[in-house]
Design a protein around this motif. Sequence first.
Motif, PDB file in Angstrom:
ATOM      1  N   ARG A  19       5.524   0.197  10.100  1.00 61.24           N
ATOM      2  CA  ARG A  19       6.462   0.809   9.167  1.00 61.24           C
ATOM      3  C   ARG A  19       7.657  -0.119   8.991  1.00 61.24           C
ATOM      4  O   ARG A  19       8.340  -0.461   9.956  1.00 61.24           O
ATOM      5  N   LEU A  20       7.863  -0.516   7.768  1.00 60.52           N
ATOM      6  CA  LEU A  20       9.009  -1.348   7.427  1.00 60.52           C
ATOM      7  C   LEU A  20      10.170  -0.471   6.990  1.00 60.52           C
ATOM      8  O   LEU A  20       9.970   0.583   6.392  1.00 60.52           O
ATOM      9  N   SER A  21      11.376  -0.942   7.293  1.00 62.23           N
ATOM     10  CA  SER A  21      12.592  -0.257   6.860  1.00 62.23           C
ATOM     11  C   SER A  21      13.469  -1.231   6.095  1.00 62.23           C
ATOM     12  O   SER A  21      13.434  -2.440   6.348  1.00 62.23           O
ATOM     13  N   CYS A  22      14.246  -0.686   5.195  1.00 64.76           N
ATOM     14  CA  CYS A  22      15.204  -1.488   4.437  1.00 64.76           C
ATOM     15  C   CYS A  22      16.488  -0.675   4.360  1.00 64.76           C
ATOM     16  O   CYS A  22      16.549   0.342   3.659  1.00 64.76           O
ATOM     17  N   VAL A  23      17.487  -1.122   5.091  1.00 63.15           N
ATOM     18  CA  VAL A  23      18.768  -0.429   5.107  1.00 63.15           C
ATOM     19  C   VAL A  23      19.679  -1.047   4.062  1.00 63.15           C
ATOM     20  O   VAL A  23      19.864  -2.271   4.029  1.00 63.15           O
ATOM     21  N   GLY A  56      11.964  13.513  -3.200  1.00 64.40           N
ATOM     22  CA  GLY A  56      10.777  14.363  -3.133  1.00 64.40           C
ATOM     23  C   GLY A  56       9.896  14.207  -4.336  1.00 64.40           C
ATOM     24  O   GLY A  56      10.201  13.493  -5.283  1.00 64.40           O
ATOM     25  N   GLY A  57       8.762  14.848  -4.292  1.00 60.43           N
ATOM     26  CA  GLY A  57       7.839  14.793  -5.410  1.00 60.43           C
ATOM     27  C   GLY A  57       7.123  13.463  -5.494  1.00 60.43           C
ATOM     28  O   GLY A  57       7.325  12.581  -4.680  1.00 60.43           O
ATOM     29  N   ASP A  58       6.269  13.352  -6.511  1.00 65.62           N
ATOM     30  CA  ASP A  58       5.495  12.132  -6.698  1.00 65.62           C
ATOM     31  C   ASP A  58       6.316  11.152  -7.512  1.00 65.62           C
ATOM     32  O   ASP A  58       6.186  11.075  -8.729  1.00 65.62           O
ATOM     33  N   ASN A  59       7.180  10.452  -6.842  1.00 64.04           N
ATOM     34  CA  ASN A  59       8.080   9.543  -7.533  1.00 64.04           C
ATOM     35  C   ASN A  59       7.860   8.116  -7.081  1.00 64.04           C
ATOM     36  O   ASN A  59       8.812   7.347  -6.913  1.00 64.04           O
ATOM     37  N   SER A  60       6.608   7.767  -6.872  1.00 63.24           N
ATOM     38  CA  SER A  60       6.307   6.432  -6.397  1.00 63.24           C
ATOM     39  C   SER A  60       5.135   5.847  -7.168  1.00 63.24           C
ATOM     40  O   SER A  60       4.322   6.579  -7.754  1.00 63.24           O
ATOM     41  N   SER A  61       5.064   4.536  -7.164  1.00 62.01           N
ATOM     42  CA  SER A  61       3.969   3.809  -7.793  1.00 62.01           C
ATOM     43  C   SER A  61       3.532   2.698  -6.856  1.00 62.01           C
ATOM     44  O   SER A  61       4.343   2.194  -6.063  1.00 62.01           O
ATOM     45  N   TYR A  62       2.266   2.306  -6.995  1.00 61.02           N
ATOM     46  CA  TYR A  62       1.703   1.302  -6.088  1.00 61.02           C
ATOM     47  C   TYR A  62       0.827   0.320  -6.849  1.00 61.02           C
ATOM     48  O   TYR A  62       0.174   0.667  -7.827  1.00 61.02           O
ATOM     49  N   PHE A  70      -0.753   2.160   1.720  1.00 61.80           N
ATOM     50  CA  PHE A  70       0.693   2.048   1.913  1.00 61.80           C
ATOM     51  C   PHE A  70       1.386   3.260   1.294  1.00 61.80           C
ATOM     52  O   PHE A  70       0.951   3.777   0.257  1.00 61.80           O
ATOM     53  N   THR A  71       2.479   3.676   1.917  1.00 59.49           N
ATOM     54  CA  THR A  71       3.276   4.776   1.397  1.00 59.49           C
ATOM     55  C   THR A  71       4.741   4.395   1.404  1.00 59.49           C
ATOM     56  O   THR A  71       5.283   4.041   2.454  1.00 59.49           O
ATOM     57  N   ILE A  72       5.364   4.476   0.244  1.00 57.42           N
ATOM     58  CA  ILE A  72       6.792   4.207   0.127  1.00 57.42           C
ATOM     59  C   ILE A  72       7.539   5.534   0.230  1.00 57.42           C
ATOM     60  O   ILE A  72       7.067   6.572  -0.238  1.00 57.42           O
ATOM     61  N   SER A  73       8.684   5.498   0.872  1.00 58.29           N
ATOM     62  CA  SER A  73       9.523   6.684   0.950  1.00 58.29           C
ATOM     63  C   SER A  73      10.976   6.250   1.075  1.00 58.29           C
ATOM     64  O   SER A  73      11.265   5.075   1.297  1.00 58.29           O
ATOM     65  N   ARG A  74      11.861   7.216   0.917  1.00 60.02           N
ATOM     66  CA  ARG A  74      13.278   6.898   1.013  1.00 60.02           C
ATOM     67  C   ARG A  74      14.021   8.060   1.629  1.00 60.02           C
ATOM     68  O   ARG A  74      13.635   9.212   1.484  1.00 60.02           O
ATOM     69  N   LEU A  83       8.446   1.595   4.125  1.00 61.82           N
ATOM     70  CA  LEU A  83       7.082   1.317   3.678  1.00 61.82           C
ATOM     71  C   LEU A  83       6.170   1.514   4.881  1.00 61.82           C
ATOM     72  O   LEU A  83       6.195   0.715   5.818  1.00 61.82           O
ATOM     73  N   GLN A  84       5.403   2.583   4.849  1.00 62.61           N
ATOM     74  CA  GLN A  84       4.403   2.835   5.880  1.00 62.61           C
ATOM     75  C   GLN A  84       3.117   2.128   5.475  1.00 62.61           C
ATOM     76  O   GLN A  84       2.582   2.388   4.387  1.00 62.61           O
ATOM     77  N   MET A  85       2.652   1.244   6.316  1.00 59.26           N
ATOM     78  CA  MET A  85       1.472   0.445   6.014  1.00 59.26           C
ATOM     79  C   MET A  85       0.370   0.769   7.006  1.00 59.26           C
ATOM     80  O   MET A  85       0.543   0.544   8.216  1.00 59.26           O
ATOM     81  N   ASN A  86      -0.723   1.298   6.521  1.00 64.78           N
ATOM     82  CA  ASN A  86      -1.865   1.654   7.350  1.00 64.78           C
ATOM     83  C   ASN A  86      -3.077   0.819   6.971  1.00 64.78           C
ATOM     84  O   ASN A  86      -3.107   0.205   5.900  1.00 64.78           O
ATOM     85  N   SER A  87      -4.063   0.811   7.837  1.00 64.96           N
ATOM     86  CA  SER A  87      -5.313   0.088   7.573  1.00 64.96           C
ATOM     87  C   SER A  87      -5.025  -1.341   7.128  1.00 64.96           C
ATOM     88  O   SER A  87      -5.590  -1.835   6.142  1.00 64.96           O
ATOM     89  N   LEU A  88      -4.174  -2.003   7.862  1.00 59.81           N
ATOM     90  CA  LEU A  88      -3.763  -3.348   7.469  1.00 59.81           C
ATOM     91  C   LEU A  88      -4.913  -4.341   7.546  1.00 59.81           C
ATOM     92  O   LEU A  88      -5.793  -4.235   8.422  1.00 59.81           O
ATOM     93  N   LYS A  89      -4.885  -5.291   6.628  1.00 60.74           N
ATOM     94  CA  LYS A  89      -5.918  -6.311   6.524  1.00 60.74           C
ATOM     95  C   LYS A  89      -5.275  -7.683   6.638  1.00 60.74           C
ATOM     96  O   LYS A  89      -4.084  -7.851   6.334  1.00 60.74           O
ATOM     97  N   PRO A  90      -6.046  -8.688   7.035  1.00 56.28           N
ATOM     98  CA  PRO A  90      -5.464 -10.037   7.106  1.00 56.28           C
ATOM     99  C   PRO A  90      -4.814 -10.477   5.796  1.00 56.28           C
ATOM    100  O   PRO A  90      -3.813 -11.196   5.814  1.00 56.28           O
TER     101      PRO A  90
END
Length: 118
Positions: A19-23, A56-62, A70-74, A83-90
């Motif tokens: 999970r990445l963070s951006c402050v 809240g709500g579906d306010n994201s694009s990928y 990946f899931t973006i949230s704020r 940025l939650q990153m799952n199932s990471l690949k090389p």
Amino acid sequence: EVQLVESGGGLVQPGGSLRLSCVVSGFTFSNYFMTWVRQAPGKGLEWISLSRVSSGGDNSSYAVSVKGRFTISRDNDKSTLYLQMNSLKPKDTAFYYCARFDRCMDIWGKGTLVTVSG
């Protein structure tokens, strides 16, 4: 002073998660769209996700390359983008940057490195 500071990168095995963070500081975070962009070694910039002005709500694009993994949230109270990153690949190995989006990506952080390797 306007600042975007990413953290959370590191070395992870294929299939793992990070999970990445951006402050953010220096502007009113809740008023702006925010994005994540990455740059793999020797390659160009790749936009990967956008968070619109809402917690809240579906306010994201990928990008297709990360959708479903990946899931973006704020958190507007904390002025932080995630940025939650799952199932990471090389092929996800890259520097990851957060950027403010105001008609363009006008302010960038310095990035955090994610390395996916077994």
